[in-house]
Design an enzyme around this catalytic site. Structure first.
Site, PDB file in Angstrom:
ATOM      1  N   HIS A 158       0.816  -1.220   0.000  1.00  0.00           N
ATOM      2  CA  HIS A 158       0.000   0.000   0.000  1.00  0.00           C
ATOM      3  C   HIS A 158       0.850   1.271   0.000  1.00  0.00           C
ATOM      4  CE1 HIS A 158      -3.610  -2.301   0.481  1.00  0.00           C
ATOM      5  NE2 HIS A 158      -3.287  -2.743   1.686  1.00  0.00           N
ATOM      6  N   ASP A 193      -2.667 -10.563  -2.281  1.00  0.00           N
ATOM      7  CA  ASP A 193      -3.249 -10.100  -1.029  1.00  0.00           C
ATOM      8  C   ASP A 193      -4.725  -9.800  -1.250  1.00  0.00           C
ATOM      9  OD1 ASP A 193      -2.090  -8.674   1.741  1.00  0.00           O
ATOM     10  OD2 ASP A 193      -3.926  -7.740   0.978  1.00  0.00           O
ATOM     11  N   HIS A 195      -6.299  -7.329  -0.301  1.00  0.00           N
ATOM     12  CA  HIS A 195      -6.432  -5.906  -0.585  1.00  0.00           C
ATOM     13  C   HIS A 195      -5.607  -5.552  -1.822  1.00  0.00           C
ATOM     14  CE1 HIS A 195      -6.808  -6.332   3.857  1.00  0.00           C
ATOM     15  NE2 HIS A 195      -7.833  -5.528   3.676  1.00  0.00           N
ATOM     16  N   ASP A 282      -4.260 -12.940   3.857  1.00  0.00           N
ATOM     17  CA  ASP A 282      -5.470 -12.411   4.470  1.00  0.00           C
ATOM     18  C   ASP A 282      -6.743 -12.694   3.677  1.00  0.00           C
ATOM     19  OD1 ASP A 282      -4.407 -10.728   2.563  1.00  0.00           O
ATOM     20  OD2 ASP A 282      -4.502  -8.916   3.769  1.00  0.00           O
TER      21      ASP A 282
END
Length: 340
Positions: A158, A193, A195, A282
């Protein structure tokens, strides 16, 4: 395959972050490392410490003023009266043109995009060591290793060229990919991931030499909300070299593996010399961030599919939070990759 991890990576330990408007316990905790190292042991990997690198390696991805902020900003922050020991922004620039402020309060807003990336006195040394783990893994692959696993904590995908967010400060996957470019004309980054890797997308968005591919929970309903849509394909020279494959939130193994098949075909068509895999765990069905429904066996199957590319591969750890299954998920993935 070796695992690279440095003890300094665990010194970063903020106590709080904001979710649903409430200040809660920081989920990207040092305990993650304990569980991930258990997975490393179960997969039979040797753990080695990262070596030091000149900071110019970080500057190939991040701006000089951002690196200066990460290194010195907390000390400046603590000169303010009644400053919290954790630096967090209170306002951010939201329109252009914007000016870069002298005030550390303003710079915190410029360089930190959300309330999940507090900076403590230990953050710089931890994130630098995490990036060095990724660079050491890249060096091993450049030296002929089939693959290397960098236990990057804090994670990185990120992080923008000059902005932290989502528990991420330095973009380890991007730094590793740039390092691999010293030998390979084309490098691919595959992010699995749950995200979207919005920082990675931004860093390479106008480049054709690094293909960025991300499978993630649909941002229409999931963090980071504004980035990761299918029509975000790159710009300028990079148009067509950013592929987003959003899947419905809480998708199961079959949906993730179908998207992975499309991702692997795009990577094969790109014909890179090496791969960086941003490995998030995740998407697991028990993860507290509740974005996926992938099983432990599903991670093993995806690992085998990715290994089928037969590319020199740097694996950087991204998300995957505190569940009893975290170590087992990593062990399943690493074993699946090695056995393919």
């Amino acid at each position: 395959m070796k695992c690279i991890f440095g003890a300094a990576q665990n010194a970063h330990a903020p106590a709080r972050y904001m979710r649903y408007g409430r200040i809660g316990e920081f989920p990207e905790s040092p305990e993650r490392v304990t569980r991930l190292l258990d997975g490393v042991s179960r997969a039979g990997l040797e753990v080695v410490a990262p070596r030091e690198f000149p900071l110019q390696h970080l500057a190939t991805v991040h701006s000089a003023r951002y690196l200066d902020f990460l290194e010195h900003g907390h000390a400046q922050w603590m000169t303010m009266p009644d400053a919290s020991p954790e630096m967090m922004p209170s306002l951010r620039p939201v329109e252009s043109p914007s000016g870069y402020p002298d005030s550390i309060l303003g710079r915190a807003g410029w360089h930190i995009m959300d309330f999940s990336s507090a900076i403590t006195a230990e953050t710089w040394n931890s994130v630098r060591s995490s990036a060095f783990s990724a660079l050491t893994a890249a060096d091993l692959v450049l030296g002929g290793a089939r693959a290397a696993y960098a236990l990057c904590r804090p994670p990185g995908h990120h992080a923008y060229a000059e902005r932290a967010g989502g528990f991420c400060y330095l973009n380890n996957a991007a730094i590793a990919a740039q390092h691999l470019r010293a030998k390979h004309a084309r490098v691919a980054i595959l992010d699995i991931d749950v995200h979207h890797g919005n920082g990675t997308q931004q860093i390479f968005y106008d480049r054709a030499d690094v293909l960025t591919v991300s499978i993630h929970g649909d941002p229409a309903n999931y963090y980071p909300f504004f980035y990761g849509y299918g029509d975000q394909r790159g710009a300028g020279d990079g148009e067509g070299f950013n592929l987003n494959l959003p899947v419905p939130v809480k998708s199961k193994d079959d949906v993730w593996q179908q998207a992975l098949g499309a991702a692997l075909q795009r990577i094969a068509d790109f014909a890179p010399g090496a791969l960086v895999l941003a490995l998030g765990l995740d998407a697991h069905e028990a993860d507290p961030l509740a974005g996926g429904a992938v099983t432990t066996d599903g991670f093993a199957q995806m690992a085998g599919m990715i290994a089928g590319l037969k590319l020199p591969t740097v694996i950087t750890q991204e998300g995957g939070y505190l569940t009893p299954q975290l170590g087992g998920n990593l062990a399943a993935f690493l074993t699946g990759f090695r056995q393919a």
